[in-house]
Design a protein around this motif. Structure first.
Motif, PDB file in Angstrom:
ATOM      1  N   ASP A   1      40.776   6.911  46.919  1.00  0.00           N
ATOM      2  CA  ASP A   1      39.571   6.931  46.217  1.00  0.00           C
ATOM      3  C   ASP A   1      38.983   8.224  45.717  1.00  0.00           C
ATOM      4  O   ASP A   1      38.693   9.070  46.536  1.00  0.00           O
ATOM      5  CB  ASP A   1      38.620   6.117  47.102  1.00  0.00           C
ATOM      6  CG  ASP A   1      37.264   6.083  46.157  1.00  0.00           C
ATOM      7  OD1 ASP A   1      36.973   6.542  45.191  1.00  0.00           O
ATOM      8  OD2 ASP A   1      36.357   5.222  46.669  1.00  0.00           O
TER       9      ASP A   1
ATOM     10  N   SER B   1      36.684   9.623  44.423  1.00  0.00           N
ATOM     11  CA  SER B   1      35.039   9.998  44.389  1.00  0.00           C
ATOM     12  C   SER B   1      34.957  10.501  46.056  1.00  0.00           C
ATOM     13  O   SER B   1      33.851  11.138  46.388  1.00  0.00           O
ATOM     14  CB  SER B   1      34.303   8.974  43.957  1.00  0.00           C
ATOM     15  OG  SER B   1      34.553   7.670  44.912  1.00  0.00           O
ATOM     16  N   LEU B   2      35.969   9.954  46.940  1.00  0.00           N
ATOM     17  CA  LEU B   2      35.924  10.234  48.245  1.00  0.00           C
ATOM     18  C   LEU B   2      36.628  11.343  48.865  1.00  0.00           C
ATOM     19  O   LEU B   2      36.505  11.718  49.924  1.00  0.00           O
ATOM     20  CB  LEU B   2      35.940   9.024  48.895  1.00  0.00           C
ATOM     21  CG  LEU B   2      35.243   7.791  48.923  1.00  0.00           C
ATOM     22  CD1 LEU B   2      35.772   6.785  49.845  1.00  0.00           C
ATOM     23  CD2 LEU B   2      33.599   8.320  49.226  1.00  0.00           C
TER      24      LEU B   2
ATOM     25  N   ASN C   1      38.055  15.168  49.013  1.00  0.00           N
ATOM     26  CA  ASN C   1      37.278  16.511  49.029  1.00  0.00           C
ATOM     27  C   ASN C   1      38.421  17.640  49.570  1.00  0.00           C
ATOM     28  O   ASN C   1      38.816  17.468  50.568  1.00  0.00           O
ATOM     29  CB  ASN C   1      36.240  16.424  49.955  1.00  0.00           C
ATOM     30  CG  ASN C   1      35.419  17.847  49.940  1.00  0.00           C
ATOM     31  OD1 ASN C   1      35.814  19.019  49.621  1.00  0.00           O
ATOM     32  ND2 ASN C   1      34.020  17.757  50.129  1.00  0.00           N
TER      33      ASN C   1
ATOM     34  N   HIS D   1      29.775  17.016  49.623  1.00  0.00           N
ATOM     35  CA  HIS D   1      30.069  15.779  49.316  1.00  0.00           C
ATOM     36  C   HIS D   1      29.144  15.028  48.817  1.00  0.00           C
ATOM     37  O   HIS D   1      27.999  14.911  49.466  1.00  0.00           O
ATOM     38  CB  HIS D   1      30.744  14.993  50.414  1.00  0.00           C
ATOM     39  CG  HIS D   1      31.719  13.808  50.079  1.00  0.00           C
ATOM     40  ND1 HIS D   1      32.830  13.831  49.443  1.00  0.00           N
ATOM     41  CD2 HIS D   1      31.343  12.711  50.161  1.00  0.00           C
ATOM     42  CE1 HIS D   1      33.219  12.691  49.228  1.00  0.00           C
ATOM     43  NE2 HIS D   1      32.574  11.788  49.741  1.00  0.00           N
TER      44      HIS D   1
ATOM     45  N   ASP E   1      27.823  12.514  44.890  1.00  0.00           N
ATOM     46  CA  ASP E   1      28.066  12.049  43.341  1.00  0.00           C
ATOM     47  C   ASP E   1      28.157  13.333  42.558  1.00  0.00           C
ATOM     48  O   ASP E   1      29.229  13.143  41.258  1.00  0.00           O
ATOM     49  CB  ASP E   1      26.733  11.273  42.974  1.00  0.00           C
ATOM     50  CG  ASP E   1      26.732   9.983  43.837  1.00  0.00           C
ATOM     51  OD1 ASP E   1      27.737   9.422  44.453  1.00  0.00           O
ATOM     52  OD2 ASP E   1      25.818   9.348  43.936  1.00  0.00           O
ATOM     53  N   SER E   2      27.368  14.317  42.624  1.00  0.00           N
ATOM     54  CA  SER E   2      27.487  15.464  41.464  1.00  0.00           C
ATOM     55  C   SER E   2      28.603  16.210  41.704  1.00  0.00           C
ATOM     56  O   SER E   2      29.187  17.036  40.984  1.00  0.00           O
ATOM     57  CB  SER E   2      26.258  16.272  41.723  1.00  0.00           C
ATOM     58  OG  SER E   2      26.036  16.757  43.030  1.00  0.00           O
ATOM     59  N   ASN E   3      29.238  16.316  43.410  1.00  0.00           N
ATOM     60  CA  ASN E   3      30.673  16.975  43.445  1.00  0.00           C
ATOM     61  C   ASN E   3      31.613  16.040  43.764  1.00  0.00           C
ATOM     62  O   ASN E   3      32.653  16.542  44.297  1.00  0.00           O
ATOM     63  CB  ASN E   3      30.205  18.009  44.697  1.00  0.00           C
ATOM     64  CG  ASN E   3      29.165  18.851  44.273  1.00  0.00           C
ATOM     65  OD1 ASN E   3      29.120  19.493  43.281  1.00  0.00           O
ATOM     66  ND2 ASN E   3      28.226  19.141  45.233  1.00  0.00           N
ATOM     67  N   ALA E   4      31.684  15.003  43.120  1.00  0.00           N
ATOM     68  CA  ALA E   4      32.766  14.045  43.234  1.00  0.00           C
ATOM     69  C   ALA E   4      33.980  14.480  42.421  1.00  0.00           C
ATOM     70  O   ALA E   4      33.815  14.920  41.159  1.00  0.00           O
ATOM     71  CB  ALA E   4      32.602  12.631  43.072  1.00  0.00           C
ATOM     72  N   ASN E   5      35.061  14.312  42.755  1.00  0.00           N
ATOM     73  CA  ASN E   5      36.168  14.568  41.787  1.00  0.00           C
ATOM     74  C   ASN E   5      36.382  15.922  41.486  1.00  0.00           C
ATOM     75  O   ASN E   5      36.526  16.288  40.047  1.00  0.00           O
ATOM     76  CB  ASN E   5      36.379  13.453  40.490  1.00  0.00           C
ATOM     77  CG  ASN E   5      36.590  12.172  41.075  1.00  0.00           C
ATOM     78  OD1 ASN E   5      35.657  11.504  41.759  1.00  0.00           O
ATOM     79  ND2 ASN E   5      37.258  11.402  40.420  1.00  0.00           N
TER      80      ASN E   5
ATOM     81  N   GLN F   1      35.541  19.553  37.351  1.00  0.00           N
ATOM     82  CA  GLN F   1      35.673  18.198  37.357  1.00  0.00           C
ATOM     83  C   GLN F   1      36.723  17.470  36.644  1.00  0.00           C
ATOM     84  O   GLN F   1      37.004  17.812  35.574  1.00  0.00           O
ATOM     85  CB  GLN F   1      34.172  17.505  36.891  1.00  0.00           C
ATOM     86  CG  GLN F   1      32.932  18.245  37.237  1.00  0.00           C
ATOM     87  CD  GLN F   1      32.703  17.757  38.603  1.00  0.00           C
ATOM     88  OE1 GLN F   1      32.075  18.091  39.611  1.00  0.00           O
ATOM     89  NE2 GLN F   1      32.842  16.212  38.601  1.00  0.00           N
TER      90      GLN F   1
ATOM     91  N   ILE G   1      39.009  13.304  36.432  1.00  0.00           N
ATOM     92  CA  ILE G   1      38.855  12.091  36.755  1.00  0.00           C
ATOM     93  C   ILE G   1      39.889  11.598  37.713  1.00  0.00           C
ATOM     94  O   ILE G   1      40.098  10.388  38.281  1.00  0.00           O
ATOM     95  CB  ILE G   1      38.926  11.172  35.252  1.00  0.00           C
ATOM     96  CG1 ILE G   1      40.233  11.432  34.755  1.00  0.00           C
ATOM     97  CG2 ILE G   1      37.778  11.256  34.473  1.00  0.00           C
ATOM     98  CD1 ILE G   1      40.472  10.601  33.473  1.00  0.00           C
TER      99      ILE G   1
END
Length: 485
Positions: free
Chosen positions: A322, A324-325, A327, A372, A374-378, A417, A419
């Protein structure tokens, strides 16, 4: 025979009888000043002689270390599991090497970067050949759904609890599901949980039980973990101690693996006899799971001396991640090119060329942390490194001797950033030029000549000043005598 009188006639330093000379206070003062001046100038000349004189030039790189370049590193990732952490290299010539393990070591660390155990030996990342059953058919649920409320209860009820941590969106999870449920039904029939209780197969949906999966450091799906009763928690700051299954994922292979696990427990009358081929069993298909979710990666790789990339990321041929999770925040303890300089060599480099060496390990002590959310995901962290080789040469006895060489680099970092799965990327670009620093020792004869010049020059200048001062005093006295008459 040459007479003594004729020999004396060639004396350059004729002596004035002592009783014809007269000492004066002005002469004594000038003599003291001259002596101190000689000592000061001699010390300056000696310091200049002992100091190192170097000349710097830029030439085309004529490296003697061949076409390869060594990269040493020690990097800590507080949120990347050693289970999936992979070191990959690539270059513009098309070379791609994935999951380098021969010269790389991994250690599980906690969020404070402190080690939590011994070296993590994960072995090669799995490549599953058989994943799911050949023929899909209707199947019923055979494994137990686990959650934060019942996980500990089941793990204490059964000697072995095998858990499939999965995500419904993962294609590998969906391919495993039929064989996992079929294996669960078979093991239930052979080892009734209520009558036997030695083994139970369960499953955890990590999209629903996020905290439970985080507690067991799940980063890839599906992850099959083996928990043994009484050894889930060891006296090691509460860290979970369990194993990961890396074998094939068809029902036949899974059943054999489960049987091999049960065979390590006390047998009962109804325990089935294992086939001979299951003797290869457990050690080949399971390895210790990471104690924590962090990893320190250290070692070295050899790359071609062309622009390329060193990439550290989560990688697996049989798991989904995932993004988005994930880091890849990291702290760099060491990152250098070429042979690693010893402290003695570094001090020697600083002595000979104080302006060099500051960029030998420019990234040391640097941290690149992303919170960690939403703004720093991926978030992919990229470093762009420009490498220049510096070679120090000593010139003695009209010959040149290479003292040592080092690689310095500039570093520019950015957070990007993406995807895709976040990665830590080190893009390096060796320069075709190199810096040549040549040590030019000073001649001893030149030093002696300068010392003689200092002594003679100071003595002569002091004599001239003394003569001027003496004549000035005499004239003053004559003027005073003339006024009296």
């Amino acid at each position: 025979m040459i007479s003594t009188t004729k020999l004396k006639s060639v004396d350059f330093y004729r002596k004035i009888p002592r009783d014809l000379t007269e000492a004066s206070l002005s002469g004594a003062g000038l003599s003291i000043i001259a002596a101190l001046s000689m000592m000061f100038l001699f010390g300056m000349e000696l310091s200049s002689y002992l100091s190192v004189s170097t000349s710097t030039s830029v030439i085309v790189d004529k490296s003697s270390d061949g076409e390869f370049l060594r990269i040493d590193f020690n990097i800590s990732f507080p949120a990347l599991s050693c289970e999936f952490a992979s070191v990959d290299v690539s270059d513009v010539l098309g070379t791609n090497r994935l999951n380098i393990t021969k010269t790389v070591r991994k250690f599980s660390i906690d969020p404070n970067l402190k080690p939590t155990g011994f070296e993590f030996h994960a072995g090669p990342l799995p490549t599953v050949n058989n994943h799911g059953d050949e023929v899909e058919e209707e199947y019923s649920e055979g494994s137990v759904s686990l959650n934060s409320g019942n996980f500990d209860r089941y793990s204490h009820q059964h000697s072995i609890l095998v858990v499939n941590f999965y995500a419904p969106w993962c294609p590998w999870t969906n391919r495993l599901k039929p064989s996992w449920e079929r294996t669960s039904r078979i093991m239930r029939q052979r080892y009734d949980p209520e009558m036997d209780g030695r083994i139970l197969l369960g499953k955890v949906d990590c999209t629903e039980e996020v905290e439970l999966c985080r507690r067991h450091h799940i980063q890839g799906y599906p992850s099959i973990r083996i928990f043994r009763k009484g050894s889930d928690i060891k006296d090691n700051h509460g860290h979970h101690d369990h194993e990961s299954y890396y074998g094939e994922r068809d029902s036949e292979s899974l059943v054999m693996a489960m049987e091999a696990l049960v065979s390590t427990l006390p047998r009962e009358s109804h325990t089935l006899k294992l086939e001979d081929k299951s003797d290869q069993t457990v050690d080949a298909i399971k390895r210790p799971a990471p104690l924590t979710s962090g990893c320190r990666i250290e070692g070295f790789v050899r790359v071609k001396r062309v622009p390329g990339n060193l990439i550290i990321s989560a990688h697996s041929g049989a798991h989904s991640f995932d993004a988005s999770l994930m880091n890849v925040s990291h702290f760099i303890s060491h990152f250098s090119f070429g042979k690693k300089l010893t402290p003695h060599m570094m001090s020697e480099l600083k002595r000979l060329t104080p302006h060099l060496g500051s960029s030998y390990d420019r990234l040391t002590g640097q941290s690149y942390i992303t919170d960690h959310g939403d703004s720093n995901a991926n978030v992919t962290i990229e470093h762009y490194l420009q490498i220049v080789k510096t070679e120090l040469v000593s010139r003695k006895y009209s010959q040149e001797f290479k003292v040592f060489e080092e690689y310095e680099y500039t570093a520019h970092s950015s957070l990007v950033q993406s995807i895709d799965i976040p990665i830590a990327k080190f893009h390096f670009e060796p320069s075709p030029m190199q810096v040549l620093v040549t040590e030019d020792p000073k001649s001893f004869s030149h030093f002696i000549t300068n010392v003689c010049a200092i002594i003679g020059g100071v003595f002569t200048v002091a004599g001239i000043l003394d003569s001027i001062l003496h004549n000035a005093i005499r004239m003053v006295k004559k003027v005073e005598l003339g006024k009296q008459f």
